[in-house]
Design a protein around this motif. Structure first.
Motif, PDB file in Angstrom:
ATOM      1  N   VAL A 222      22.486 -10.409   6.783  1.00  0.00           N
ATOM      2  CA  VAL A 222      21.687 -10.441   5.559  1.00  0.00           C
ATOM      3  C   VAL A 222      20.415  -9.606   5.666  1.00  0.00           C
ATOM      4  CG1 VAL A 222      22.555 -12.682   4.810  1.00  0.00           C
ATOM      5  CG2 VAL A 222      20.518 -12.579   6.273  1.00  0.00           C
ATOM      6  N   ASN A 223      20.197  -8.976   6.811  1.00  0.00           N
ATOM      7  CA  ASN A 223      19.087  -8.045   6.920  1.00  0.00           C
ATOM      8  C   ASN A 223      19.315  -6.902   5.933  1.00  0.00           C
ATOM      9  OD1 ASN A 223      18.043  -5.355   8.096  1.00  0.00           O
ATOM     10  ND2 ASN A 223      16.863  -6.879   9.233  1.00  0.00           N
ATOM     11  N   GLU A 224      18.249  -6.506   5.212  1.00  0.00           N
ATOM     12  CA  GLU A 224      18.403  -5.523   4.140  1.00  0.00           C
ATOM     13  C   GLU A 224      19.033  -4.218   4.626  1.00  0.00           C
ATOM     14  OE1 GLU A 224      15.695  -2.974   0.969  1.00  0.00           O
ATOM     15  OE2 GLU A 224      14.749  -4.451   2.268  1.00  0.00           O
ATOM     16  N   LYS A 225      18.546  -3.686   5.730  1.00  0.00           N
ATOM     17  CA  LYS A 225      19.087  -2.418   6.241  1.00  0.00           C
ATOM     18  C   LYS A 225      20.556  -2.568   6.647  1.00  0.00           C
ATOM     19  CE  LYS A 225      14.652  -0.640   7.916  1.00  0.00           C
ATOM     20  NZ  LYS A 225      13.878  -0.230   9.114  1.00  0.00           N
ATOM     21  N   VAL A 226      20.885  -3.728   7.219  1.00  0.00           N
ATOM     22  CA  VAL A 226      22.271  -3.974   7.624  1.00  0.00           C
ATOM     23  C   VAL A 226      23.172  -4.075   6.397  1.00  0.00           C
ATOM     24  CG1 VAL A 226      23.816  -5.595   8.792  1.00  0.00           C
ATOM     25  CG2 VAL A 226      21.568  -5.094   9.777  1.00  0.00           C
ATOM     26  N   MET A 227      22.666  -4.739   5.343  1.00  0.00           N
ATOM     27  CA  MET A 227      23.455  -4.864   4.122  1.00  0.00           C
ATOM     28  C   MET A 227      23.753  -3.497   3.512  1.00  0.00           C
ATOM     29  SD  MET A 227      22.166  -8.320   2.166  1.00  0.00           S
ATOM     30  CE  MET A 227      23.604  -8.374   1.105  1.00  0.00           C
ATOM     31  N   LEU A 228      22.791  -2.600   3.572  1.00  0.00           N
ATOM     32  CA  LEU A 228      23.009  -1.255   3.049  1.00  0.00           C
ATOM     33  C   LEU A 228      24.111  -0.537   3.828  1.00  0.00           C
ATOM     34  CD1 LEU A 228      19.337  -0.136   2.312  1.00  0.00           C
ATOM     35  CD2 LEU A 228      21.198  -0.260   0.647  1.00  0.00           C
ATOM     36  N   LYS A 229      24.118  -0.721   5.145  1.00  0.00           N
ATOM     37  CA  LYS A 229      25.132  -0.081   5.982  1.00  0.00           C
ATOM     38  C   LYS A 229      26.516  -0.679   5.744  1.00  0.00           C
ATOM     39  CE  LYS A 229      22.060   1.239   9.811  1.00  0.00           C
ATOM     40  NZ  LYS A 229      21.735   0.994  11.241  1.00  0.00           N
ATOM     41  N   ARG A 230      26.544  -1.956   5.366  1.00  0.00           N
ATOM     42  CA  ARG A 230      27.820  -2.669   5.209  1.00  0.00           C
ATOM     43  C   ARG A 230      28.193  -2.876   3.743  1.00  0.00           C
ATOM     44  NH1 ARG A 230      26.396  -7.223   9.824  1.00  0.00           N
ATOM     45  NH2 ARG A 230      26.761  -5.897  11.634  1.00  0.00           N
ATOM     46  N   ILE A 231      27.679  -2.044   2.877  1.00  0.00           N
ATOM     47  CA  ILE A 231      27.918  -2.226   1.451  1.00  0.00           C
ATOM     48  C   ILE A 231      29.401  -2.175   1.108  1.00  0.00           C
ATOM     49  CG2 ILE A 231      27.630   0.230   0.898  1.00  0.00           C
ATOM     50  CD1 ILE A 231      26.511  -2.856  -1.215  1.00  0.00           C
ATOM     51  N   ASP A 232      30.192  -1.391   1.852  1.00  0.00           N
ATOM     52  CA  ASP A 232      31.631  -1.321   1.586  1.00  0.00           C
ATOM     53  C   ASP A 232      32.295  -2.678   1.809  1.00  0.00           C
ATOM     54  OD1 ASP A 232      31.505   1.317   0.872  1.00  0.00           O
ATOM     55  OD2 ASP A 232      32.156   2.088   2.812  1.00  0.00           O
ATOM     56  N   GLN A 233      31.781  -3.446   2.774  1.00  0.00           N
ATOM     57  CA  GLN A 233      32.332  -4.772   3.033  1.00  0.00           C
ATOM     58  C   GLN A 233      31.935  -5.746   1.925  1.00  0.00           C
ATOM     59  OE1 GLN A 233      32.313  -6.102   7.196  1.00  0.00           O
ATOM     60  NE2 GLN A 233      31.532  -4.096   7.759  1.00  0.00           N
ATOM     61  N   GLN A 234      30.703  -5.623   1.445  1.00  0.00           N
ATOM     62  CA  GLN A 234      30.263  -6.433   0.309  1.00  0.00           C
ATOM     63  C   GLN A 234      31.145  -6.157  -0.913  1.00  0.00           C
ATOM     64  OE1 GLN A 234      27.734  -8.704   0.246  1.00  0.00           O
ATOM     65  NE2 GLN A 234      27.878  -9.149  -1.925  1.00  0.00           N
ATOM     66  N   ILE A 235      31.456  -4.890  -1.137  1.00  0.00           N
ATOM     67  CA  ILE A 235      32.319  -4.507  -2.255  1.00  0.00           C
ATOM     68  C   ILE A 235      33.724  -5.088  -2.065  1.00  0.00           C
ATOM     69  CG2 ILE A 235      33.482  -2.546  -3.357  1.00  0.00           C
ATOM     70  CD1 ILE A 235      30.934  -0.896  -2.746  1.00  0.00           C
ATOM     71  N   ARG A 236      34.235  -5.010  -0.835  1.00  0.00           N
ATOM     72  CA  ARG A 236      35.573  -5.543  -0.562  1.00  0.00           C
ATOM     73  C   ARG A 236      35.642  -7.036  -0.875  1.00  0.00           C
ATOM     74  NH1 ARG A 236      38.591  -6.651   5.223  1.00  0.00           N
ATOM     75  NH2 ARG A 236      40.646  -7.077   4.344  1.00  0.00           N
ATOM     76  N   ILE A 237      34.622  -7.786  -0.449  1.00  0.00           N
ATOM     77  CA  ILE A 237      34.584  -9.223  -0.712  1.00  0.00           C
ATOM     78  C   ILE A 237      34.550  -9.491  -2.212  1.00  0.00           C
ATOM     79  CG2 ILE A 237      33.189 -11.317  -0.462  1.00  0.00           C
ATOM     80  CD1 ILE A 237      34.713 -10.463   2.076  1.00  0.00           C
ATOM     81  N   THR A 238      33.742  -8.711  -2.927  1.00  0.00           N
ATOM     82  CA  THR A 238      33.645  -8.880  -4.378  1.00  0.00           C
ATOM     83  C   THR A 238      34.999  -8.659  -5.044  1.00  0.00           C
ATOM     84  OG1 THR A 238      31.339  -8.136  -4.312  1.00  0.00           O
ATOM     85  CG2 THR A 238      32.423  -8.133  -6.457  1.00  0.00           C
ATOM     86  N   LYS A 239      35.735  -7.640  -4.607  1.00  0.00           N
ATOM     87  CA  LYS A 239      37.052  -7.358  -5.180  1.00  0.00           C
ATOM     88  C   LYS A 239      38.042  -8.488  -4.871  1.00  0.00           C
ATOM     89  CE  LYS A 239      36.781  -2.293  -5.233  1.00  0.00           C
ATOM     90  NZ  LYS A 239      37.333  -1.031  -4.674  1.00  0.00           N
ATOM     91  N   ILE A 240      37.983  -9.022  -3.670  1.00  0.00           N
ATOM     92  CA  ILE A 240      38.868 -10.145  -3.315  1.00  0.00           C
ATOM     93  C   ILE A 240      38.580 -11.343  -4.211  1.00  0.00           C
ATOM     94  CG2 ILE A 240      39.396 -11.859  -1.522  1.00  0.00           C
ATOM     95  CD1 ILE A 240      38.976  -9.610   0.548  1.00  0.00           C
ATOM     96  N   MET A 241      37.304 -11.591  -4.481  1.00  0.00           N
ATOM     97  CA  MET A 241      36.931 -12.715  -5.341  1.00  0.00           C
ATOM     98  C   MET A 241      37.387 -12.493  -6.777  1.00  0.00           C
ATOM     99  SD  MET A 241      33.179 -13.506  -3.696  1.00  0.00           S
ATOM    100  CE  MET A 241      32.688 -14.713  -4.922  1.00  0.00           C
ATOM    101  N   ILE A 242      37.327 -11.257  -7.238  1.00  0.00           N
ATOM    102  CA  ILE A 242      37.820 -10.943  -8.587  1.00  0.00           C
ATOM    103  C   ILE A 242      39.307 -11.285  -8.698  1.00  0.00           C
ATOM    104  CG2 ILE A 242      38.365  -9.023 -10.151  1.00  0.00           C
ATOM    105  CD1 ILE A 242      35.723  -7.704  -9.163  1.00  0.00           C
ATOM    106  N   GLU A 243      40.055 -11.026  -7.607  1.00  0.00           N
ATOM    107  CA  GLU A 243      41.501 -11.239  -7.610  1.00  0.00           C
ATOM    108  C   GLU A 243      41.897 -12.684  -7.291  1.00  0.00           C
ATOM    109  OE1 GLU A 243      43.636  -9.159  -8.595  1.00  0.00           O
ATOM    110  OE2 GLU A 243      42.645  -7.205  -8.522  1.00  0.00           O
ATOM    111  N   CYS A 244      40.927 -13.492  -6.848  1.00  0.00           N
ATOM    112  CA  CYS A 244      41.223 -14.862  -6.402  1.00  0.00           C
ATOM    113  C   CYS A 244      41.907 -15.698  -7.483  1.00  0.00           C
ATOM    114  CB  CYS A 244      39.927 -15.572  -5.988  1.00  0.00           C
ATOM    115  SG  CYS A 244      39.549 -15.475  -4.235  1.00  0.00           S
ATOM    116  N   HIS A 245      41.372 -15.618  -8.697  1.00  0.00           N
ATOM    117  CA  HIS A 245      41.845 -16.507  -9.757  1.00  0.00           C
ATOM    118  C   HIS A 245      41.949 -15.765 -11.082  1.00  0.00           C
ATOM    119  CE1 HIS A 245      41.332 -20.004  -7.167  1.00  0.00           C
ATOM    120  NE2 HIS A 245      40.115 -19.593  -6.895  1.00  0.00           N
ATOM    121  N   ASP A 246      42.895 -16.196 -11.875  1.00  0.00           N
ATOM    122  CA  ASP A 246      42.976 -15.760 -13.266  1.00  0.00           C
ATOM    123  C   ASP A 246      42.034 -16.653 -14.052  1.00  0.00           C
ATOM    124  OD1 ASP A 246      43.555 -15.241 -15.889  1.00  0.00           O
ATOM    125  OD2 ASP A 246      45.726 -15.469 -15.706  1.00  0.00           O
TER     126      ASP A 246
END
Length: 338
Positions: A222-246
């Motif tokens: 959750v460190n800001e600089k680390v989050m910027l480096k790992r933004i692709d992983q944040q995006i991946r999680i968001t996409k998985i959550m979008i697909e979780c439920h209708d």
């Protein structure tokens, strides 16, 4: 059967894991503590095995090849035999008095025959470097002192989303809903909390400050600089959550609204960091994420895009940048950095 199983995912945690374990041990034999060594290269394995040998009725030591935080949680759940399940990260800890109150209430509800799917307790951001801690509670969002349903929930502030640190799920519910977190990906705690929600029928809010969430390590996810480096992983999680439920199949209006706002928050967090990075590649990733939501669920996209935060992520010019700054401040509240 144990009352509460707690998984402690550990990766090179030798310097600080003792504190988490010792605070959980105060729960006594009602506890099952599952230390999951996620392919550590330091003395984590040795420490875990020593604890398991010393407390064989309470502690399990499990070793696996490195699979990341999510896979360690999966392994903990696989080995859990307790009625309820919680995750405590190896650099965090619990308050002993609050743990006792949680166990007493879970036992009381079990003895009364009240079926409980989810217990929620407060958590505390601990920042020892500046001698500061901040309690995150749900007093204005959830009823106190009774078992309740989604129909009874109230207004959630942006900082009051139910996160992993606040949640204690019925173990069988997590297993039955098919929860399985992705390997080698950060921010999986959002899936851990979000995916089981439609299966939750009964909840209880205990107004105690149970979980102590340590903030301060430079390599923290959750460190800001680390989050910027790992933004692709944040995006991946968001996409998985979008697909979780209708979302059209979520019949309870309050639950559907809560889950939609949660997804809006996830979209906002990803968008804020991509906009702040302000490169062509990042801005294209932001557009791609919103397009992904639109293609996956057009009605959900419209609802989120009509919310203040969702709409503001696509505003141009000075006004847009100002709103993004607001979104950034909200992100800081949610993740506790800064």
């Amino acid at each position: 059967m144990k009352l509460l199983s707690v998984a402690i995912p550990c990766y090179n945690s030798a310097e600080y894991m003792d504190h988490a374990i010792e605070t959980l041990l105060t729960g006594g034999k009602e506890m099952e503590i599952i230390i999951v060594d996620d392919g550590s290269k330091d003395d984590t394995r040795k420490i875990a095995d020593n604890y398991a040998a010393k407390y064989p009725d309470i502690i399990k030591s499990v070793h696996q090849e490195n699979g990341g935080h999510g896979e360690a949680v999966n392994t903990g759940l696989l080995h859990a035999t307790g009625l309820y399940f919680k995750v405590v990260d190896s650099d965090d800890w619990v308050n002993e008095d609050a743990l006792r109150q949680v166990l007493d209430k879970l036992q009381e509800l079990a003895e009364d025959g009240q079926s409980l799917d989810l217990m929620i307790a407060n958590y505390v951001y601990e920042k020892p470097s500046i001698n500061k801690h901040k309690v995150m509670d749900y007093k204005t969002a959830l009823p106190k002192g009774k078992v309740f349903t989604w129909n009874d929930i109230m207004h959630f502030k942006q900082s009051q989303y139910i996160i992993m640190h606040a949640a204690i799920y019925r173990t069988k519910l997590l297993k039955d809903c098919g929860l399985k977190l992705p390997k080698h990906t950060f921010y999986v705690d959002n899936i851990f909390v979000y995916q089981p929600l439609p299966f939750v029928k009964t909840m209880y809010y205990l107004d105690v400050n149970l979980y102590r969430y340590f903030i301060g390590r430079e390599d923290q996810s959750v460190n800001e600089k680390v989050m910027l480096k790992r933004i692709d992983q944040q995006i991946r999680i968001t996409k998985i959550m979008i697909e979780c439920h209708d979302m059209s199949q979520i019949k309870n209006k309050k639950l559907r609204n809560y889950m939609t706002k949660y997804l809006c928050m996830m979209m906002t967090v990803s968008s804020v960091y991509l906009i702040r990075d302000n490169t062509k590649e990042s801005l294209e990733k932001k557009e791609e994420l919103w397009d992904y939501l639109k293609k996956a669920d057009k009605k959900l996209y419209t609802r989120i895009n009509n919310m203040f935060l969702g709409r503001s992520m696509n505003l141009p010019g000075k006004a847009g940048r100002k709103i993004v700054d607001i979104g950034y401040k909200i992100s800081k509240k949610i993740y506790g950095f800064g």
